[in-house]
Design an enzyme around this catalytic site. Sequence first.
Site, PDB file in Angstrom:
ATOM      1  N   SER A 159     -47.898  57.000  10.974  1.00 37.65           N
ATOM      2  CA  SER A 159     -47.558  56.061  10.027  1.00 37.65           C
ATOM      3  C   SER A 159     -47.938  54.514  10.515  1.00 37.65           C
ATOM      4  O   SER A 159     -48.547  53.662  10.022  1.00 37.65           O
ATOM      5  CB  SER A 159     -46.148  56.187   9.453  1.00 37.65           C
ATOM      6  OG  SER A 159     -45.466  55.951  10.637  1.00 37.65           O
ATOM      7  N   ASP A 160     -47.380  54.339  11.903  1.00 34.52           N
ATOM      8  CA  ASP A 160     -47.448  52.885  12.365  1.00 34.52           C
ATOM      9  C   ASP A 160     -48.920  52.646  12.742  1.00 34.52           C
ATOM     10  O   ASP A 160     -49.261  51.490  12.454  1.00 34.52           O
ATOM     11  CB  ASP A 160     -46.486  52.797  13.580  1.00 34.52           C
ATOM     12  CG  ASP A 160     -46.659  53.653  14.758  1.00 34.52           C
ATOM     13  OD1 ASP A 160     -47.301  54.516  14.648  1.00 34.52           O
ATOM     14  OD2 ASP A 160     -45.774  53.474  15.795  1.00 34.52           O
ATOM     15  N   CYS A 161     -49.624  53.461  13.274  1.00 31.55           N
ATOM     16  CA  CYS A 161     -50.949  53.506  13.498  1.00 31.55           C
ATOM     17  C   CYS A 161     -51.849  53.060  12.277  1.00 31.55           C
ATOM     18  O   CYS A 161     -52.725  52.357  12.103  1.00 31.55           O
ATOM     19  CB  CYS A 161     -51.693  54.674  14.225  1.00 31.55           C
ATOM     20  SG  CYS A 161     -50.930  54.764  15.865  1.00 31.55           S
TER      21      CYS A 161
END
Length: 761
Positions: A483-485
């Site tokens: 998700s954060d990538c």
Amino acid sequence: MWRLKIADGGNNPYLYSTNNFIGRQTWEFDPNYGTPEERDEVEQARLHFWNHRHEIKPSGDTLWRMQFIREKKFKQTIPQVKIEDDEEISYDKVTATMRRSVHLLEALLADDGHWPAENSGPSFFIQPLVMCLYITGHLNSVFPAEHRKEILRYVYSHQNKDGGWGLHMEGHSIMFGTTLSYICMRLLGEGPDGGLNGACTRARKWILDHGGAIANPSWGKVWLSILGVHEWVGCNPLPPEFWLFPSFLPMSPGKMWSYCRLVFMPMSYLYGRRFVGPITPLVLQLRKELYAQPYNDIKWKSSRHVCAKEDIYYPHPLLQDLMWDSLYILTEPLLTRWPFNKLRKKALATTMRHIHYEDENSRYITIGSVEKILCMLACWDEDPNGVCFKKHLARIPDYIWVAEDGMKMQTFGSQVWDASIGIQALLATELTHDIAPILKKGHEFIKASQVRDNPSGDFKSMYRHISKGSWTFSDQDHGWQLSDCTTIGLTCCLLLSTMPPETVGEKMDPEQLKDAVNVILSLQSENGGLAAWEPAGSSNWLEMLNPIEFIEDIVIEHEYVECTGTGMEALVLFKKLYPKHRTKEVESFLTNAARYLDNTQMPDGSWYGEWGICFTYGTYYALGGLAAIEKTYENCQSIRKAVRFLLKTQGEDGGWGESYRSCAEKIYIPLDGNRSTVVHTAWAMLGLMHSKQEERDPIPLHRAAKLLINSQMENGDFPQQDTTGAFKKNCLLHYPMYRNIYTLWALAQYRKKVLRQPTGI
């Protein structure tokens, strides 16, 4: 001499790629590469690390940096600046510091548009790989003499003064790390009393003084059983029948955190097969060396729950031990006898089908290093001469990294992550002329690294989530959405889409941007937090079944502050540029995410960071998310509390420095001696500027900026200090690019928000 190669497939018939190996990093040893002066420079770097290894544990990751600087004939031409006591920081001096950093980053950029970097740290990556290759008979072919020399260098470099090894490079000695490292040295050719500075003798003494290898935690027992220096009867059950459980059960595979599920998948196969490698003379010798009593006298059944106190971070609850005992006493004897052994046979076949599915969908990289080794071993057990095992061998170089402290195994690489935060830092500088060439290359890399498809076939039946439109941590071939990538990859592409294409390249297709948004929205939980790999939502009580003694929160997927914060920043920007796409869902995401951040704030005003150390990291990302939705110091109590936390923890030197012990103890702990690091200082500065600290009192920012400017080195680099990455409460990861990226980002924001641009510039 060692040389790093980028985006190279090596014409290996067992390798295949979805994007021509963009982002791939592999090391090769070339005996003819480098001049005598260049080789001496490498030896000096190794010697410097060795002499200071107990002070600064992580490497400076200098070997590839030396190589790139040589190849690009880089010389820092901008004079170094310093801020004297009582001197006011000028716009020009900050600009000079930033430009020096940018010029170095340009030299360090790979041809395919990413910054190579180490991403390692735990003591249970390279050691099991050596064991696996020894078992399969491929140790010397995969790791020739120079490789073995560098692996030994790495093991020696991180031996603690007491003779043991920690869970990670900064940690106190534990049985797991020490046993694996001792075995690794022995398999690589060291005698029982060999190794640099008596490494083997000291390690064996530590092991025997702490109860012998029988006191290994569960993972250690499994690996020792696989090698043949422990008995499977001394392990708690890992029944492959778990893979037959229907999805409606609370303990089915689909309810587990992806990493946990995929590590125990091949582990359960090997357990079900009672796999043991060849019993060689060396294995028999290790049986004598690792235990305080004769091997054949050990009472294996009663040793299942034995674990050295040094290894225990998450003690097994009584309920869990009762479950293991029930499986051990009642279930396992049945499943190994007719007619129930037919069920075991079916379970093994099902487990192997899942292994092959995961291998194929990651191009045999797999989700990470721990699973990679176990899946490779399972494929060898199935067919030692099979194509699957050969494809696994072909992907080992993707995991190998060489630095001045030796050769180690990566998690799997941080290429996309480092590139995306690096591009955002560069954009913040507004040094358009300096950064344009980097932006164009970096933009192409990020676009080329987006995952274009979901996993193959009926992926939901294989417990997989959508991945189309996501970004991975490393490269497109890896295939695992994160998700954060995805949020920072999306943010980069959105920001670059607003700039002239002749400067930064063609913008990404809007449909691909929308695909990324779909992935992000799919990963938000009911509590508003953003999960990492797959949707969270399984029952928290399942964490009571965590069998791993040295890390926590690994059974089910969880939500994370930093993922949530970056998700908010990305979707606010997306909503501004594409206001008509899933408008209500985006608005709902932002509202619920803010609620999650409010609810997870600690009493002292900080947020716990899962993937960095620790409260400084989490607070920075939480403040970024809140600022994105126009929360301010004036209208948001959470921001006011966070600012008080950051100001309270600022050091006398103007910087911040947080100990890795904060992660495990879940309370803010400063570094010993109240030292500061440039990375923690940059995170805290960025967090304070999200709150518009410059409008209230800029002095804390001036003090921090002075520390960063004065820390910059002659060539534009910043010093490598303590480790700043973490995972699962008790383990660390090394991100050497952080010292270049976050320092630049903080100074860029400082110049823009705090200092006034002189007239005429």
